[in-house]
Design a protein around this motif. Structure first.
Motif, PDB file in Angstrom:
ATOM      1  N   ARG A  50      46.376  40.353  27.243  1.00 27.12           N
ATOM      2  CA  ARG A  50      46.436  40.486  25.794  1.00 27.12           C
ATOM      3  C   ARG A  50      45.343  41.438  25.289  1.00 27.12           C
ATOM      4  NH1 ARG A  50      46.146  35.520  24.833  1.00 27.12           N
ATOM      5  NH2 ARG A  50      48.372  35.060  24.707  1.00 27.12           N
ATOM      6  N   ARG A  51      44.162  41.369  25.924  1.00 25.87           N
ATOM      7  CA  ARG A  51      43.038  42.194  25.487  1.00 25.87           C
ATOM      8  C   ARG A  51      43.288  43.687  25.757  1.00 25.87           C
ATOM      9  NH1 ARG A  51      39.572  38.955  27.081  1.00 25.87           N
ATOM     10  NH2 ARG A  51      39.421  39.623  29.254  1.00 25.87           N
ATOM     11  N   HIS A  52      44.008  44.004  26.821  1.00 23.11           N
ATOM     12  CA  HIS A  52      44.206  45.414  27.197  1.00 23.11           C
ATOM     13  C   HIS A  52      45.627  45.906  26.936  1.00 23.11           C
ATOM     14  CE1 HIS A  52      40.280  45.487  29.131  1.00 23.11           C
ATOM     15  NE2 HIS A  52      40.587  44.394  29.794  1.00 23.11           N
ATOM     16  N   ALA A  53      46.446  45.131  26.255  1.00 20.75           N
ATOM     17  CA  ALA A  53      47.860  45.482  26.104  1.00 20.75           C
ATOM     18  C   ALA A  53      48.064  46.784  25.345  1.00 20.75           C
ATOM     19  CB  ALA A  53      48.602  44.342  25.406  1.00 20.75           C
ATOM     20  N   ASN A  54      47.157  47.150  24.438  1.00 25.16           N
ATOM     21  CA  ASN A  54      47.344  48.350  23.622  1.00 25.16           C
ATOM     22  C   ASN A  54      46.820  49.617  24.296  1.00 25.16           C
ATOM     23  OD1 ASN A  54      48.541  46.930  21.484  1.00 25.16           O
ATOM     24  ND2 ASN A  54      46.529  46.374  20.635  1.00 25.16           N
ATOM     25  N   ARG A  55      46.275  49.499  25.481  1.00 32.67           N
ATOM     26  CA  ARG A  55      45.790  50.680  26.196  1.00 32.67           C
ATOM     27  C   ARG A  55      46.964  51.422  26.820  1.00 32.67           C
ATOM     28  NH1 ARG A  55      40.370  48.998  29.450  1.00 32.67           N
ATOM     29  NH2 ARG A  55      40.435  51.254  29.771  1.00 32.67           N
ATOM     30  N   PRO A  56      46.788  52.678  27.217  1.00 31.15           N
ATOM     31  CA  PRO A  56      47.837  53.354  27.997  1.00 31.15           C
ATOM     32  C   PRO A  56      48.171  52.525  29.235  1.00 31.15           C
ATOM     33  CG  PRO A  56      46.179  54.934  27.287  1.00 31.15           C
ATOM     34  CD  PRO A  56      45.656  53.575  26.927  1.00 31.15           C
ATOM     35  N   LEU A  57      49.442  52.480  29.574  1.00 36.58           N
ATOM     36  CA  LEU A  57      49.854  51.549  30.624  1.00 36.58           C
ATOM     37  C   LEU A  57      49.188  51.856  31.963  1.00 36.58           C
ATOM     38  CD1 LEU A  57      51.980  49.172  30.936  1.00 36.58           C
ATOM     39  CD2 LEU A  57      53.233  50.836  32.316  1.00 36.58           C
ATOM     40  N   ASP A  58      48.949  53.139  32.271  1.00 41.57           N
ATOM     41  CA  ASP A  58      48.370  53.450  33.572  1.00 41.57           C
ATOM     42  C   ASP A  58      46.915  52.987  33.687  1.00 41.57           C
ATOM     43  OD1 ASP A  58      47.265  55.241  31.833  1.00 41.57           O
ATOM     44  OD2 ASP A  58      47.990  57.034  32.857  1.00 41.57           O
ATOM     45  N   GLU A  59      46.304  52.527  32.564  1.00 44.20           N
ATOM     46  CA  GLU A  59      44.945  51.998  32.606  1.00 44.20           C
ATOM     47  C   GLU A  59      44.913  50.467  32.663  1.00 44.20           C
ATOM     48  OE1 GLU A  59      42.817  53.420  29.249  1.00 44.20           O
ATOM     49  OE2 GLU A  59      43.095  55.546  29.721  1.00 44.20           O
ATOM     50  N   ILE A  60      46.023  49.835  32.343  1.00 49.84           N
ATOM     51  CA  ILE A  60      46.004  48.380  32.194  1.00 49.84           C
ATOM     52  C   ILE A  60      45.757  47.642  33.510  1.00 49.84           C
ATOM     53  CG2 ILE A  60      47.406  46.382  31.538  1.00 49.84           C
ATOM     54  CD1 ILE A  60      48.663  48.053  29.350  1.00 49.84           C
ATOM     55  N   PRO A  61      46.447  47.963  34.623  1.00 48.69           N
ATOM     56  CA  PRO A  61      46.219  47.169  35.842  1.00 48.69           C
ATOM     57  C   PRO A  61      44.768  47.168  36.304  1.00 48.69           C
ATOM     58  CG  PRO A  61      48.196  48.506  36.063  1.00 48.69           C
ATOM     59  CD  PRO A  61      47.509  48.967  34.821  1.00 48.69           C
ATOM     60  N   ALA A  62      44.148  48.343  36.342  1.00 52.44           N
ATOM     61  CA  ALA A  62      42.752  48.404  36.799  1.00 52.44           C
ATOM     62  C   ALA A  62      41.834  47.668  35.837  1.00 52.44           C
ATOM     63  CB  ALA A  62      42.316  49.859  36.950  1.00 52.44           C
ATOM     64  N   ALA A  63      42.097  47.770  34.517  1.00 50.52           N
ATOM     65  CA  ALA A  63      41.256  47.075  33.543  1.00 50.52           C
ATOM     66  C   ALA A  63      41.389  45.562  33.686  1.00 50.52           C
ATOM     67  CB  ALA A  63      41.631  47.510  32.129  1.00 50.52           C
ATOM     68  N   VAL A  64      42.603  45.085  33.910  1.00 50.43           N
ATOM     69  CA  VAL A  64      42.809  43.644  34.090  1.00 50.43           C
ATOM     70  C   VAL A  64      42.109  43.158  35.356  1.00 50.43           C
ATOM     71  CG1 VAL A  64      44.550  41.888  34.578  1.00 50.43           C
ATOM     72  CG2 VAL A  64      44.947  43.568  32.763  1.00 50.43           C
ATOM     73  N   VAL A  65      42.228  43.913  36.456  1.00 47.72           N
ATOM     74  CA  VAL A  65      41.567  43.526  37.712  1.00 47.72           C
ATOM     75  C   VAL A  65      40.055  43.488  37.524  1.00 47.72           C
ATOM     76  CG1 VAL A  65      41.106  44.227  40.086  1.00 47.72           C
ATOM     77  CG2 VAL A  65      43.436  44.329  39.183  1.00 47.72           C
ATOM     78  N   ALA A  66      39.516  44.467  36.798  1.00 46.49           N
ATOM     79  CA  ALA A  66      38.066  44.490  36.571  1.00 46.49           C
ATOM     80  C   ALA A  66      37.622  43.254  35.790  1.00 46.49           C
ATOM     81  CB  ALA A  66      37.680  45.765  35.832  1.00 46.49           C
ATOM     82  N   ASP A  67      38.390  42.862  34.791  1.00 39.86           N
ATOM     83  CA  ASP A  67      38.064  41.653  34.027  1.00 39.86           C
ATOM     84  C   ASP A  67      38.134  40.403  34.901  1.00 39.86           C
ATOM     85  OD1 ASP A  67      37.641  43.134  31.807  1.00 39.86           O
ATOM     86  OD2 ASP A  67      39.241  42.241  30.599  1.00 39.86           O
ATOM     87  N   MET A  68      39.161  40.320  35.728  1.00 47.44           N
ATOM     88  CA  MET A  68      39.356  39.123  36.537  1.00 47.44           C
ATOM     89  C   MET A  68      38.344  39.015  37.672  1.00 47.44           C
ATOM     90  SD  MET A  68      41.827  37.551  35.079  1.00 47.44           S
ATOM     91  CE  MET A  68      42.372  36.371  36.305  1.00 47.44           C
ATOM     92  N   HIS A  69      37.794  40.142  38.111  1.00 49.07           N
ATOM     93  CA  HIS A  69      36.865  40.145  39.240  1.00 49.07           C
ATOM     94  C   HIS A  69      35.410  40.260  38.806  1.00 49.07           C
ATOM     95  CE1 HIS A  69      40.009  41.399  42.503  1.00 49.07           C
ATOM     96  NE2 HIS A  69      40.231  40.200  41.986  1.00 49.07           N
ATOM     97  N   THR A  70      35.106  39.865  37.580  1.00 46.07           N
ATOM     98  CA  THR A  70      33.702  39.889  37.156  1.00 46.07           C
ATOM     99  C   THR A  70      32.863  38.923  37.988  1.00 46.07           C
ATOM    100  OG1 THR A  70      34.280  38.273  35.448  1.00 46.07           O
ATOM    101  CG2 THR A  70      34.196  40.601  34.795  1.00 46.07           C
ATOM    102  N   LEU A  71      33.454  37.828  38.455  1.00 44.38           N
ATOM    103  CA  LEU A  71      32.767  36.877  39.332  1.00 44.38           C
ATOM    104  C   LEU A  71      33.764  36.461  40.405  1.00 44.38           C
ATOM    105  CD1 LEU A  71      30.369  35.097  40.065  1.00 44.38           C
ATOM    106  CD2 LEU A  71      31.276  33.347  38.534  1.00 44.38           C
ATOM    107  N   VAL A  72      33.507  36.908  41.640  1.00 40.08           N
ATOM    108  CA  VAL A  72      34.423  36.649  42.743  1.00 40.08           C
ATOM    109  C   VAL A  72      33.796  35.621  43.670  1.00 40.08           C
ATOM    110  CG1 VAL A  72      35.682  37.629  44.682  1.00 40.08           C
ATOM    111  CG2 VAL A  72      35.395  38.959  42.587  1.00 40.08           C
ATOM    112  N   LEU A  73      34.376  34.414  43.706  1.00 37.48           N
ATOM    113  CA  LEU A  73      33.938  33.382  44.643  1.00 37.48           C
ATOM    114  C   LEU A  73      34.810  33.354  45.888  1.00 37.48           C
ATOM    115  CD1 LEU A  73      33.239  30.454  42.154  1.00 37.48           C
ATOM    116  CD2 LEU A  73      31.629  32.120  43.075  1.00 37.48           C
TER     117      LEU A  73
END
Length: 437
Positions: A379-402
């Motif tokens: 939801r936070r990155h939905a308005n970005r160009p689509l080719d930027e969304i996957p990497a941005a989502v992965v970066a958000d999800m991997h801020t803390l990797v256990l």
């Protein structure tokens, strides 16, 4: 053999020095012997007991040398235990005596054999004592100077060695960096060869991002495939094969290739998973893989989802509403493989579909929290160009990797086709494209 009785330290020291001089002992050995004898006799003298200095010259059997045995005997009581750090180690300590066995030249003593005196007296006995002390000091200074010079030489050699090692280390680091770059380039080319080619589909935007668990080993069991069926429908397969490395990559590729072949042959979506299992298990009985398949008609927005033990797809509507498209099923290599049903949905212009592997939502070992965070990130990155969304989502999800794992994130957004009644100025000129990051 000669014995001499002593009651104080001064005459004992002089006797030892004369003895050493007579038998041509080196000045350094003489000094060490004097220190040992006087130190050990000190406690006896303080107690008022005399000590006996006994000397005997012996010839080594079969050797062209002699040995001088010097024994310090403690009269009337047991002597002190010789300390471990004596300047001249004792060779035969006993409870009441300490003996040193010293090699001496084979020549006769200076004053000949026999005789009452340990050494011939000089005109001035005090001068002889002082002269012996000076010789011992010179020997000590010479030894110290030699050690200092050797220490300086060793420091210089060590400095040169360290400089050479440092230069070699720098060269190795540079070579290692070159090898890492070359290795990374080769692996990047290999990864590019494994991923499907970009697609251009009118009315759809597609993008994908792959994040390996180990950046230096980008191969793994997380894989995806997309292609168009003869009727123009987009088919997407996302696979997560058990394990890591090249073997899991091969397993994932076998699954995607089998699914592609069956789909292009016209097999219905609900039967492909079970059929893929039947084809691959005889070749690789250890294969286990979760599989999600999606088919999207770009003209109508009709979406079909089949799932085999894979994390559910996320559908984010244009108005911000988000939901997971759950479908029960079992993956390839599982008991009773196949999707229990095919879920039908409609993708409207502006809607965003997110497909992924469990490395995205289970990086903190909590899938429920991961799904919640994934919806917020999309939801936070939905308005970005689509080719930027996957990497941005992965970066958000991997801020803390256990729990580090390979990760695939794939997004699809439907745009209005020209002449469509829902067409907007924003979507009219948006070209269909796909870009893998």
């Amino acid at each position: 053999m000669t014995d001499h009785l002593f009651h104080t330290s001064a005459p004992l020291r002089r006797a030892v020095r004369r003895l050493a001089r007579r038998h041509r002992l080196p000045a350094e050995t003489r000094a060490r012997l004097v220190l040992c004898v006087t130190d050990l006799a000190h406690s006896a003298f303080q107690a008022g007991r005399p000590v006996t200095l006994r000397t005997a010259r012996e010839a080594n059997a079969g050797a062209d040398s002699h040995v001088l045995a010097v024994t310090l005997h403690f009269d009337g009581a047991a002597g002190p235990r010789p300390p471990v750090n004596l300047p001249l180690p004792a060779t035969a300590p006993t409870p009441d005596s300490v003996t040193w066995r010293l090699p001496v030249p084979p020549d006769k003593p200076i004053d000949g054999a026999g005789g009452r005196h340990l050494a011939p007296p000089d005109a001035d006995g005090h001068w002889t004592e002082m002269r012996a002390v000076e010789e011992e000091l010179r020997a000590a200074f010479a030894r110290t100077d030699a050690l200092i010079a050797e220490h300086r030489r060793l420091k210089h050699e060590l400095a040169e060695t360290n400089a050479g090692v440092l230069a070699l280390y720098v060269q190795l680091e540079e070579r290692d960096e070159q090898l890492r770059k070359a290795h990374g380039q080769i692996l990047q080319e290999l990864e590019d060869a494994l991923r499907p080619q970009p697609l251009t589909i009118e009315g759809l935007e597609l993008a994908a991002h792959y994040a390996p668990a180990d950046p230096n080993a980008p191969t793994g069991g997380d894989h995806y495939d997309w292609f168009q069926l003869p009727d123009g429908t987009l088919h997407i397969t996302v696979v997560d094969a058990l394990g890591h490395g090249v073997r899991s990559t091969r397993s994932a590729l076998n699954v995607t290739h089998a699914v592609r072949t069956l789909a292009l042959e016209g097999h219905p979506l609900e039967s492909i998973l079970a059929r893929t299992h039947e084809i691959l298990m005889p070749q690789d009985p250890a294969l286990m893989a979760t599989v999600l398949m999606a088919r999207l008609n770009p003209a109508t927005g009709e979406l079909q989802i089949a799932n085999g033990s894979h994390p559910p797809a996320l559908l984010l509507r244009a108005d911000g509403a988000a939901g997971y498209l759950d479908v029960k099923g079992r993956g390839v290599g599982f008991p009773m493989p196949g999707s229990e049903r095919v879920r039908q949905e409609e993708i409207r212009p502006g809607d965003l579909l997110v497909l992924y592997t469990d490395g995205l939502t289970e990086s903190r070992r909590d899938p429920c929290e991961g799904e919640r965070r994934l919806a917020e990130a999309a939801r936070r990155h939905a308005n970005r160009p689509l080719d930027e969304i996957p990497a941005a989502v992965v970066a958000d999800m991997h801020t803390l990797v256990l729990h580090s794992d390979d990760t695939v994130a794939l997004t699809v957004r439907r745009t209005a086709l020209p002449g469509h009644r829902n067409e907007t100025p924003a979507t009219k000129n948006a070209p269909g494209r796909v870009k893998r990051l």
